[in-house]
Scaffold this active site. Structure first.
Site, PDB file in Angstrom:
ATOM      1  N   HIS A   1       9.066 -10.445  13.197  1.00  0.00           N
ATOM      2  CA  HIS A   1       8.414  -9.516  13.008  1.00  0.00           C
ATOM      3  C   HIS A   1       9.523  -8.378  12.843  1.00  0.00           C
ATOM      4  CE1 HIS A   1       7.843 -10.547  17.095  1.00  0.00           C
ATOM      5  NE2 HIS A   1       7.832  -9.156  17.349  1.00  0.00           N
TER       6      HIS A   1
ATOM      7  N   HIS B   1       9.319  -4.431  13.655  1.00  0.00           N
ATOM      8  CA  HIS B   1       8.313  -3.271  14.307  1.00  0.00           C
ATOM      9  C   HIS B   1       8.849  -1.945  13.308  1.00  0.00           C
ATOM     10  CE1 HIS B   1       7.396  -4.849  18.283  1.00  0.00           C
ATOM     11  NE2 HIS B   1       8.440  -5.720  18.138  1.00  0.00           N
TER      12      HIS B   1
HETATM   13  P1  AMP Z   1       7.931  -8.577  20.307  1.00  0.00           P
HETATM   14  O1  AMP Z   1       7.984  -8.275  21.725  1.00  0.00           O
HETATM   15  O2  AMP Z   1       9.064  -7.957  19.697  1.00  0.00           O
HETATM   16  O3  AMP Z   1       7.926  -9.774  20.362  1.00  0.00           O
HETATM   17  O4  AMP Z   1       6.600  -8.049  19.668  1.00  0.00           O
HETATM   18  C1  AMP Z   1       5.483  -8.440  19.783  1.00  0.00           C
HETATM   19  C2  AMP Z   1       4.466  -7.322  19.459  1.00  0.00           C
HETATM   20  O5  AMP Z   1       3.030  -7.933  19.179  1.00  0.00           O
HETATM   21  C3  AMP Z   1       4.214  -6.506  20.663  1.00  0.00           C
HETATM   22  O6  AMP Z   1       4.481  -5.234  20.529  1.00  0.00           O
HETATM   23  C4  AMP Z   1       2.761  -6.904  20.881  1.00  0.00           C
HETATM   24  O7  AMP Z   1       2.199  -5.373  21.625  1.00  0.00           O
HETATM   25  C5  AMP Z   1       2.245  -7.168  19.561  1.00  0.00           C
HETATM   26  N1  AMP Z   1       0.917  -7.838  19.634  1.00  0.00           N
HETATM   27  C6  AMP Z   1       0.746  -9.005  20.199  1.00  0.00           C
HETATM   28  N2  AMP Z   1      -0.744  -9.368  20.098  1.00  0.00           N
HETATM   29  C7  AMP Z   1      -1.183  -8.508  19.038  1.00  0.00           C
HETATM   30  C8  AMP Z   1      -2.294  -8.625  18.312  1.00  0.00           C
HETATM   31  N3  AMP Z   1      -3.284  -9.351  18.382  1.00  0.00           N
HETATM   32  N4  AMP Z   1      -2.497  -7.617  17.441  1.00  0.00           N
HETATM   33  C9  AMP Z   1      -1.380  -6.794  17.258  1.00  0.00           C
HETATM   34  N5  AMP Z   1      -0.260  -6.703  17.746  1.00  0.00           N
HETATM   35  C10 AMP Z   1      -0.203  -7.734  18.715  1.00  0.00           C
END
Ligand code: AMP
Length: 188
Positions: free
Chosen positions: A174, A176
């Protein structure tokens, strides 16, 4: 009229706010002890905030390490449930290959995640192979579309956390997309 006491207290406070420290021996009169205790209270509060932040960072790192253990077991992630609409999300952009939705825990006024709908082994950027070139380009282009839709085209940041030392917590690639405030460099 400004008293000597309040001027000295203001000087202490000024020193505290610029250096984060109270310089010992600045006290000019016994009556200043009340000011000292309120400044000590500020210092204690600040220390608590630091401890809080340190423990949040520690939790994040521990969670990232735990998430990495199951990174490549093929199990669906929370993002699969978002793609299938099993759990709701605030969708910003969608096409047949890419989904972009608002991060549930935003770290900026605009914080959108851009993901491939088909993971195809891309648990993280470090797993990318040449065959992923097309989807990687589509994800980046989708980030640009998101930035335009969110009104931050003039200044935004795209981040990919890869692996535990970068605090990746979801093993479905993903991006950001962050913006809406001044960003700083280097990032933490
Ligand atoms: P990372 O730490 O780079 O793996 O980013 C994962 C991201 O997913 C984090 O910023 C979380 O806040 C986000 N996240 C986790 N669950 C959800 C959800 N249900 N809806 C939207 N974002 C989410």
């Amino acid at each position: 009229m400004i008293s000597q006491k309040s001027m000295a207290a203001a000087a202490l406070l000024r020193n505290y706010t610029t250096t984060g420290r109270i310089v010992a021996g600045v006290r000019t009169s016994p009556g200043l002890s009340a000011h000292h205790s309120s400044i000590n209270f500020l210092t204690a509060n600040r220390a608590r905030r630091y401890l809080c932040r340190a423990s949040a960072t520690h939790d994040e790192e521990a969670a990232a390490k735990a998430a990495a253990i199951n990174a490549d077991n093929g199990a669906p992630t929370i993002f699969d449930k978002i793609i299938s609409k099993e759990i709701p999300s605030a969708i910003v952009y969608e096409d047949d290959k890419v989904l972009a939705f608002k991060d549930i825990n935003p770290v900026a006024p605009v914080h959108v995640l851009v993901i491939p709908k088909f993971r195809d082994g891309l648990t993280q950027l470090g797993k990318a192979e040449q065959r992923h070139g097309e989807i990687l380009g589509q994800l980046l282009y989708a980030a640009r579309i998101v930035a335009e839709k969110e009104g931050i085209l003039e200044g935004f940041r795209v981040v990919i956390n890869n692996g535990p030392s970068a605090c990746q917590s979801v093993y479905h690639l993903h991006l950001h997309v962050l913006g809406g405030r001044q960003m700083h460099w280097p990032p933490g």
